[in-house]
Scaffold this motif. Structure first.
Motif, PDB file in Angstrom:
ATOM      1  N   ILE A  45       0.857  -1.185   0.000  1.00  0.00           N
ATOM      2  CA  ILE A  45       0.000   0.000   0.000  1.00  0.00           C
ATOM      3  C   ILE A  45       0.889   1.229   0.000  1.00  0.00           C
ATOM      4  O   ILE A  45       1.830   1.333   0.785  1.00  0.00           O
ATOM      5  N   ILE A  46       0.583   2.159  -0.898  1.00  0.00           N
ATOM      6  CA  ILE A  46       1.305   3.424  -0.916  1.00  0.00           C
ATOM      7  C   ILE A  46       0.322   4.541  -0.578  1.00  0.00           C
ATOM      8  O   ILE A  46      -0.863   4.456  -0.876  1.00  0.00           O
ATOM      9  N   ARG A  47       0.829   5.565   0.056  1.00  0.00           N
ATOM     10  CA  ARG A  47      -0.016   6.662   0.491  1.00  0.00           C
ATOM     11  C   ARG A  47      -0.114   7.732  -0.595  1.00  0.00           C
ATOM     12  O   ARG A  47       0.582   7.696  -1.594  1.00  0.00           O
ATOM     13  N   ARG A  48      -0.984   8.706  -0.364  1.00  0.00           N
ATOM     14  CA  ARG A  48      -1.287   9.716  -1.385  1.00  0.00           C
ATOM     15  C   ARG A  48      -0.053  10.470  -1.860  1.00  0.00           C
ATOM     16  O   ARG A  48       0.104  10.712  -3.062  1.00  0.00           O
ATOM     17  N   LYS A  49       0.825  10.843  -0.955  1.00  0.00           N
ATOM     18  CA  LYS A  49       2.029  11.579  -1.361  1.00  0.00           C
ATOM     19  C   LYS A  49       2.877  10.761  -2.332  1.00  0.00           C
ATOM     20  O   LYS A  49       3.458  11.304  -3.267  1.00  0.00           O
ATOM     21  N   GLN A  50       2.927   9.450  -2.129  1.00  0.00           N
ATOM     22  CA  GLN A  50       3.670   8.583  -3.044  1.00  0.00           C
ATOM     23  C   GLN A  50       2.961   8.487  -4.387  1.00  0.00           C
ATOM     24  O   GLN A  50       3.610   8.457  -5.431  1.00  0.00           O
ATOM     25  N   VAL A  51       1.628   8.455  -4.366  1.00  0.00           N
ATOM     26  CA  VAL A  51       0.864   8.434  -5.619  1.00  0.00           C
ATOM     27  C   VAL A  51       1.097   9.741  -6.373  1.00  0.00           C
ATOM     28  O   VAL A  51       1.303   9.731  -7.590  1.00  0.00           O
ATOM     29  N   GLU A  52       1.102  10.852  -5.649  1.00  0.00           N
ATOM     30  CA  GLU A  52       1.381  12.152  -6.278  1.00  0.00           C
ATOM     31  C   GLU A  52       2.756  12.143  -6.937  1.00  0.00           C
ATOM     32  O   GLU A  52       2.906  12.593  -8.077  1.00  0.00           O
ATOM     33  N   ALA A  53       3.757  11.638  -6.222  1.00  0.00           N
ATOM     34  CA  ALA A  53       5.121  11.632  -6.753  1.00  0.00           C
ATOM     35  C   ALA A  53       5.240  10.734  -7.976  1.00  0.00           C
ATOM     36  O   ALA A  53       5.912  11.087  -8.953  1.00  0.00           O
ATOM     37  N   ARG A  54       4.586   9.580  -7.960  1.00  0.00           N
ATOM     38  CA  ARG A  54       4.704   8.647  -9.085  1.00  0.00           C
ATOM     39  C   ARG A  54       3.931   9.103 -10.310  1.00  0.00           C
ATOM     40  O   ARG A  54       4.372   8.885 -11.433  1.00  0.00           O
ATOM     41  N   VAL A  96      -7.942   2.276  -1.071  1.00  0.00           N
ATOM     42  CA  VAL A  96      -8.463   1.317  -0.096  1.00  0.00           C
ATOM     43  C   VAL A  96      -8.324   1.938   1.289  1.00  0.00           C
ATOM     44  O   VAL A  96      -7.376   2.675   1.555  1.00  0.00           O
ATOM     45  N   SER A  97      -9.263   1.646   2.154  1.00  0.00           N
ATOM     46  CA  SER A  97      -9.223   2.166   3.512  1.00  0.00           C
ATOM     47  C   SER A  97      -8.151   1.426   4.307  1.00  0.00           C
ATOM     48  O   SER A  97      -8.090   0.203   4.308  1.00  0.00           O
ATOM     49  N   VAL A  98      -7.302   2.186   4.992  1.00  0.00           N
ATOM     50  CA  VAL A  98      -6.271   1.582   5.833  1.00  0.00           C
ATOM     51  C   VAL A  98      -6.419   2.048   7.282  1.00  0.00           C
ATOM     52  O   VAL A  98      -5.554   1.780   8.109  1.00  0.00           O
ATOM     53  N   GLY A  99      -7.503   2.719   7.582  1.00  0.00           N
ATOM     54  CA  GLY A  99      -7.772   3.194   8.932  1.00  0.00           C
ATOM     55  C   GLY A  99      -9.030   4.031   8.927  1.00  0.00           C
ATOM     56  O   GLY A  99      -9.669   4.211   7.900  1.00  0.00           O
ATOM     57  N   ALA A 100      -9.376   4.546  10.086  1.00  0.00           N
ATOM     58  CA  ALA A 100     -10.609   5.330  10.217  1.00  0.00           C
ATOM     59  C   ALA A 100     -10.614   6.547   9.304  1.00  0.00           C
ATOM     60  O   ALA A 100     -11.632   6.878   8.701  1.00  0.00           O
ATOM     61  N   LYS A 101      -9.476   7.206   9.175  1.00  0.00           N
ATOM     62  CA  LYS A 101      -9.393   8.411   8.344  1.00  0.00           C
ATOM     63  C   LYS A 101      -8.207   8.355   7.405  1.00  0.00           C
ATOM     64  O   LYS A 101      -7.615   9.382   7.082  1.00  0.00           O
ATOM     65  N   ALA A 102      -7.856   7.159   6.959  1.00  0.00           N
ATOM     66  CA  ALA A 102      -6.671   7.013   6.111  1.00  0.00           C
ATOM     67  C   ALA A 102      -6.964   6.092   4.941  1.00  0.00           C
ATOM     68  O   ALA A 102      -7.664   5.090   5.090  1.00  0.00           O
ATOM     69  N   VAL A 103      -6.429   6.457   3.772  1.00  0.00           N
ATOM     70  CA  VAL A 103      -6.543   5.605   2.602  1.00  0.00           C
ATOM     71  C   VAL A 103      -5.170   5.435   1.973  1.00  0.00           C
ATOM     72  O   VAL A 103      -4.261   6.222   2.216  1.00  0.00           O
TER      73      VAL A 103
END
Length: 78
Positions: free
Chosen positions: A11-20, A50-57
């Motif tokens: 799982i990669i987070r939004r900042k990584q998606v932005e960078a890629r 995908v949800s990885v926590g209450a307020k995290a994707v």
């Protein structure tokens, strides 16, 4: 676990998606939702988070990589 299976579950987070992808936060979310005022922003092929926590994707790394490969292929078939 095989390396291929491990990569599929990374799982990669939004900042990584932005960078890629080179997309901004707002552009990423615009690709995920149909907006009648800007219909060209919506991209049904863009990977869903995908949800990885209450307020995290996060995004599945293999899906992001596959989307990027498809974009390159699409741009070179001109």
């Amino acid at each position: 676990m095989t390396a291929q299976f491990q990569n599929a579950l990374t799982i990669i987070r939004r900042k990584q998606v932005e960078a890629r992808t080179g997309l901004s936060r707002s552009s990423i979310y615009a690709r995920l939702r149909h907006n009648p005022k800007r219909p060209s922003d919506y991209d049904p092929t863009f990977p869903k988070p995908v949800s990885v926590g209450a307020k995290a994707v996060g995004w599945i790394e293999a899906e992001v990589n596959a989307w990027l490969t498809a974009q390159v292929d699409k741009s070179r078939k001109v």
